[in-house]
Design an enzyme around this catalytic site. Structure first.
Site, mmCIF file in Angstrom:
data_model
loop_
_atom_site.group_PDB
_atom_site.id
_atom_site.type_symbol
_atom_site.label_atom_id
_atom_site.label_comp_id
_atom_site.label_asym_id
_atom_site.label_seq_id
_atom_site.Cartn_x
_atom_site.Cartn_y
_atom_site.Cartn_z
ATOM 1 N N ALA A 124 0.805 -1.226 0.000
ATOM 2 C CA ALA A 124 0.000 0.000 0.000
ATOM 3 C C ALA A 124 0.836 1.273 0.000
ATOM 4 O O ALA A 124 0.292 2.361 -0.170
ATOM 5 C CB ALA A 124 -0.934 0.007 1.214
ATOM 6 N N ARG A 184 10.377 7.249 -2.893
ATOM 7 C CA ARG A 184 11.806 7.268 -3.224
ATOM 8 C C ARG A 184 12.086 6.710 -4.620
ATOM 9 O O ARG A 184 13.138 6.970 -5.199
ATOM 10 C CB ARG A 184 12.595 6.483 -2.181
ATOM 11 C CG ARG A 184 12.668 7.191 -0.826
ATOM 12 C CD ARG A 184 13.304 6.300 0.221
ATOM 13 N NE ARG A 184 14.618 5.812 -0.176
ATOM 14 C CZ ARG A 184 15.242 4.788 0.389
ATOM 15 N NH1 ARG A 184 14.662 4.136 1.400
ATOM 16 N NH2 ARG A 184 16.438 4.422 -0.016
#
Length: 454
Positions: free
Chosen positions: A14, A19
């Site tokens: 989820a 990043r």
């Protein structure tokens, strides 16, 4: 490989994956041509789970489309920690009475043997409420620690920031992967609070709650830290690809494949190689390739969706695209491309050739520069070349067309009609010779150029 225990797998996926900086969901980024999530699910499927539930959140539509009917999904919104994420699967598993294995979509390399060992440990004589997968990295750093006795019974789970110096000296770290009986898992999760700096519900807290009840929790260790490597950035994705490729190179060499420069060869997740295959430097395998014994794949070749037969030779600098089939002892050389084409036993296309939507008979020879013209701008058409046919260099075979067995197509021909067995077809413009014309042309042009300079 199957599990002797009935179990369901909950896969957490989820997170936003910020990043990674990608429009593609983090767990759908490929390793060896397969999304990392699919690497994990393939391992789970080998154990034959009764249910699979993927917890989704950010990028939900992408995941649901990618998964199709292969797993159920449930939504975690908002995302309030790993414990909260697992809780979202409770409704989906309301009729499940077996064990639950919690995994992470961005930790794709957990081995089937490890998953099975966790489930078996759950049903050992001491009947632990929770089994944790631990690992011992070279640099434990800021990982949470698992404090356990010599028999693997957990005394305490502690986050690095909360650990004493003595606890930080422990090298056994928490991977986050856990197993529990389904009823125990969700009963414990209902007692997890969020009184922490992040205000989140952490899965790890179920261990300390069970311990406080006087129950046993246990840890088993991953074979190697790489098994529980998480992937959160492009750099970590590249490292995971490198790790997977290293393992595959070792695997195939152990299976009798010669890799002349192993570090330069790249495999797909489903590459199939027989013993005594030889692979030269700088070869790339895309998905869907099988190579039979004795075949030789030469340098700078790229293969995808292709079958290479026994003793066949590919390259150097060859490209086999989906649907390419090379039968026994066939050969393609430098700068030859095949797509949806079959090269019969012993047939060869030595260089500078495109074979698309074609069937080439056994023993046929395809001369340099030959092209099967398979596309008319709207539809693809097939070229059939008979056994032992000889196609001269720089020929264009305009499909649909059939070249008979033992036929010869003269070099430089553009063939648009069928050629019978044993026939010669020559399709060239008439050669015109004008004696002395070139000399007279050069003389005239030189005089004109000299006059222009005055």
């Amino acid at each position: 490989m199957t599990s002797s225990r009935e179990f369901a797998a909950i896969v957490l996926a989820a997170g936003k994956g910020t990043r990674m900086k990608s429009r593609t969901h983090k767990v759908l980024h490929p390793i060896a041509g397969r999304p990392m999530l699919d690497h994990l699910l393939a391992t789970v499927d080998a154990l034959q789970p009764t249910r699979k539930v993927v917890v989704v959140g950010a990028g939900r539509d992408q995941l649901e489309q990618a998964l199709g009917e292969r797993a159920d999904t449930c939504l975690q919104e908002p995302q309030l920690g790993t414990g909260h994420a697992v809780q979202q699967a409770e409704e989906s598993l309301s009729e499940h009475t077996g064990d639950v294995l919690v995994l992470y979509g961005d930790v794709p390399f957990v081995k089937g043997e490890t998953m099975r060992a966790m489930l078996d440990r759950l049903h050992a004589e001491d009947a632990p409420k929770v089994v944790v997968l631990g690992f011992e990295p070279d640099e434990p750093g800021h990982y949470g620690r698992v404090i356990a006795d010599a028999d693997g019974r957990i005394e305490k789970m502690v986050e690095f920031k909360d650990a004493s110096d003595e606890e930080r000296a422990c090298r056994l770290c928490n991977s986050g992967v856990m197993a529990a009986r389904g009823a125990d898992m969700f009963d414990l999760l209902r007692r997890v609070g969020n009184d922490n700096a992040q205000g989140e519900y952490y899965l790890v807290d179920i261990v300390n709650i069970a311990n406080a009840d006087g129950d046993t929790c246990a840890v088993i260790s991953a074979e190697a830290p790489e098994e529980v490597t998480g992937i959160n950035s492009r750099a970590e994705l590249a490292a995971a690809e490198a790790q997977w490729q290293r393992e595959q190179r070792e695997h195939w060499m152990a299976e009798g494949v010669t890799l002349r420069a192993p570090e330069t060869v790249f495999f797909s997740y489903d590459t199939e190689l027989a013993p005594d295959v030889t692979i030269d430097p700088n070869v790339v395998f895309g998905p869907g390739v099988s190579v039979a014994t004795g075949a030789h794949i030469k340098s700078f070749s790229h293969l995808e969706g292709a079958r290479v037969g026994e003793g066949a030779q590919v390259g150097p600098y060859a490209r086999l695209r989906p649907g390419a089939v090379m039968e026994k002892d066939s050969f393609v050389g430098n700068f030859v491309e095949m797509k949806k084409a079959t090269l019969g036993e012993g047939a060869k296309a030595s260089h500078l050739t495109y074979l698309g939507d074609a069937e080439v008979g056994a023993g046929a020879n395809i001369g340099a520069g030959t092209i099967t013209c398979n596309y008319d701008g709207y539809f693809k058409h097939k070229t059939v070349i008979g056994e032992r046919a000889f196609i001269g260099s720089n020929s264009a075979l305009i499909a649909p067309v059939r070249i008979g067995a033992d036929a010869i197509v003269a070099a430089g021909s553009a063939v648009s009609r069928d050629v019978g067995d044993g026939d010669l077809r020559m399709v060239r413009g008439e050669q015109v010779v004008k004696p002395g014309w070139a000399d007279r042309f050069h003389d005239a042009m030189k005089k004109k150029k000299a006059a222009a300079k005055k």
